[in-house]
Motif scaffolding. Structure first.
Motif, PDB file in Angstrom:
ATOM      1  N   GLN A 224       0.829  -1.186   0.000  1.00  0.00           N
ATOM      2  CA  GLN A 224       0.000   0.000   0.000  1.00  0.00           C
ATOM      3  C   GLN A 224       0.875   1.252   0.000  1.00  0.00           C
ATOM      4  OE1 GLN A 224      -3.213  -1.202  -0.711  1.00  0.00           O
ATOM      5  NE2 GLN A 224      -4.043   0.111   0.905  1.00  0.00           N
TER       6      GLN A 224
ATOM      7  N   SER B  63      -2.514   5.872   2.322  1.00  0.00           N
ATOM      8  CA  SER B  63      -3.716   5.129   1.933  1.00  0.00           C
ATOM      9  C   SER B  63      -4.330   4.462   3.162  1.00  0.00           C
ATOM     10  CB  SER B  63      -3.367   4.076   0.885  1.00  0.00           C
ATOM     11  OG  SER B  63      -2.484   3.112   1.415  1.00  0.00           O
ATOM     12  N   PRO B  64      -5.595   4.074   3.074  1.00  0.00           N
ATOM     13  CA  PRO B  64      -6.232   3.399   4.213  1.00  0.00           C
ATOM     14  C   PRO B  64      -5.880   1.916   4.249  1.00  0.00           C
ATOM     15  CG  PRO B  64      -7.805   3.695   2.452  1.00  0.00           C
ATOM     16  CD  PRO B  64      -6.553   4.369   2.003  1.00  0.00           C
TER      17      PRO B  64
ATOM     18  N   SER C  39      -7.307  -2.012   5.849  1.00  0.00           N
ATOM     19  CA  SER C  39      -8.252  -2.861   6.566  1.00  0.00           C
ATOM     20  C   SER C  39      -7.789  -4.298   6.466  1.00  0.00           C
ATOM     21  CB  SER C  39      -9.669  -2.720   5.986  1.00  0.00           C
ATOM     22  OG  SER C  39     -10.567  -3.545   6.698  1.00  0.00           O
TER      23      SER C  39
ATOM     24  N   ASN D 225      -0.890   4.726  14.811  1.00  0.00           N
ATOM     25  CA  ASN D 225      -1.695   5.136  13.675  1.00  0.00           C
ATOM     26  C   ASN D 225      -2.785   4.138  13.351  1.00  0.00           C
ATOM     27  OD1 ASN D 225      -2.191   6.777  11.368  1.00  0.00           O
ATOM     28  ND2 ASN D 225      -1.090   5.275  10.119  1.00  0.00           N
TER      29      ASN D 225
ATOM     30  N   SER E  13      -7.385  -1.501  11.329  1.00  0.00           N
ATOM     31  CA  SER E  13      -7.583  -0.449  10.336  1.00  0.00           C
ATOM     32  C   SER E  13      -6.619   0.703  10.534  1.00  0.00           C
ATOM     33  CB  SER E  13      -9.011   0.101  10.436  1.00  0.00           C
ATOM     34  OG  SER E  13      -9.974  -0.904  10.286  1.00  0.00           O
ATOM     35  N   SER E  14      -6.498   1.466   9.464  1.00  0.00           N
ATOM     36  CA  SER E  14      -5.791   2.736   9.529  1.00  0.00           C
ATOM     37  C   SER E  14      -6.413   3.674   8.507  1.00  0.00           C
ATOM     38  CB  SER E  14      -4.309   2.570   9.238  1.00  0.00           C
ATOM     39  OG  SER E  14      -3.684   3.834   9.153  1.00  0.00           O
ATOM     40  N   LYS E  15      -6.491   4.949   8.838  1.00  0.00           N
ATOM     41  CA  LYS E  15      -7.026   5.924   7.879  1.00  0.00           C
ATOM     42  C   LYS E  15      -5.943   6.364   6.904  1.00  0.00           C
ATOM     43  CE  LYS E  15     -10.630   7.738  10.897  1.00  0.00           C
ATOM     44  NZ  LYS E  15     -11.169   8.934  11.620  1.00  0.00           N
ATOM     45  N   LYS E  16      -4.707   6.463   7.424  1.00  0.00           N
ATOM     46  CA  LYS E  16      -3.597   6.889   6.575  1.00  0.00           C
ATOM     47  C   LYS E  16      -2.342   6.155   6.997  1.00  0.00           C
ATOM     48  CE  LYS E  16      -5.080  11.611   5.438  1.00  0.00           C
ATOM     49  NZ  LYS E  16      -4.697  13.056   5.455  1.00  0.00           N
TER      50      LYS E  16
END
Lengths: 115, 112
Positions: free
Chosen positions: B13, B17-18, B20, B63, B77-80
């Protein structure tokens, strides 16, 4: 606080030779001790565990470990190593009850087996 | 005994980027679930654990976040994403007191 030390980062043995991987722990109560093995790119597989009873415990794949309370050690042994035993080995300590937080792992010992 | 499914097995990634990652467990109910991260040459770092649906405990400020929408589902998960989020992520399960941790096969995440 609990901690686990695996003094040997990397061990090399010849196939058929005996093996001992060291593990020292620090734990304030009755420890629950584990050895796991990890092949490259895979998850961890439980080899054996100890909570109470006979201080010499037998595990899968011919491995055994001995709990020595006076030395705070839980060393892993195998009488004759096979090439398929090449992997990384992790010792872990945790509470036997009351905590979902679970285990503290050592930093691992990488085992190389020479033909 | 329980079976732990993790996917994807590998993931590349870009930074920002996010993320999941999903973990599901079969063969048990109401387990404790765990996310660990393993950096190259280092041991396992506990990131999150959960004792039930919607109950998440965070071990390390970071993060990442975790959720448990169903009894046998655990999501990381991560948003960024950051470069430092690269590593090998392992989901683990413990189905009762005195039982050992059982691990999934892990997800190799590379952030570029």
């Amino acid at each position: 606080a609990q901690s686990v030390t695996q003094p040997d980062i990397h061990i090399t043995v010849s196939e058929g030779a005996s093996l001992e991987l060291r593990c020292n722990y620090s734990y304030g109560a009755t420890p629950y001790l584990f050895w796991y093995v990890q092949s490259p790119g895979q998850g961890l597989q439980l080899l054996l565990k100890y909570f109470s009873g006979d201080t010499l415990v037998q595990g899968i794949k011919g491995f055994e470990a001995e709990f020595k309370r006076s030395q705070s050690s839980f060393n892993l042994r195998k009488p004759s190593v096979h090439w398929s035993d090449a992997a990384e080995y992790f010792c872990a300590v945790g509470p036997y009850s009351g905590s979902a937080r679970q285990l503290t792992f050592g930093s691992g010992t990488q085992l190389t087996v020479l033909p | 005994s329980q079976t732990i499914h993790q996917w994807p097995a590998t993931l590349v990634q870009p930074v920002g980027s996010p993320l999941s990652l999903e973990c599901t467990v079969e063969g048990t109910s109401n387990p404790n679930l765990y996310w660990y991260r393993q950096a190259a040459g280092r041991g396992l770092q506990l990131l999150f654990y959960s004792v039930g649906i919607g109950q998440i405990s965070s071990e390390v400020p970071q993060n990442l976040s975790a959720s448990r929408p169903q009894d046998r589902q655990f999501i990381l998960s991560s948003k960024k994403l950051l470069l430092s989020d690269s590593g090998f992520y392992l989901c683990a399960c413990r189905d009762r007191e005195l039982s050992p941790l059982h691990f999934g096969n892990g997800t190799r995440l590379t952030v570029t």
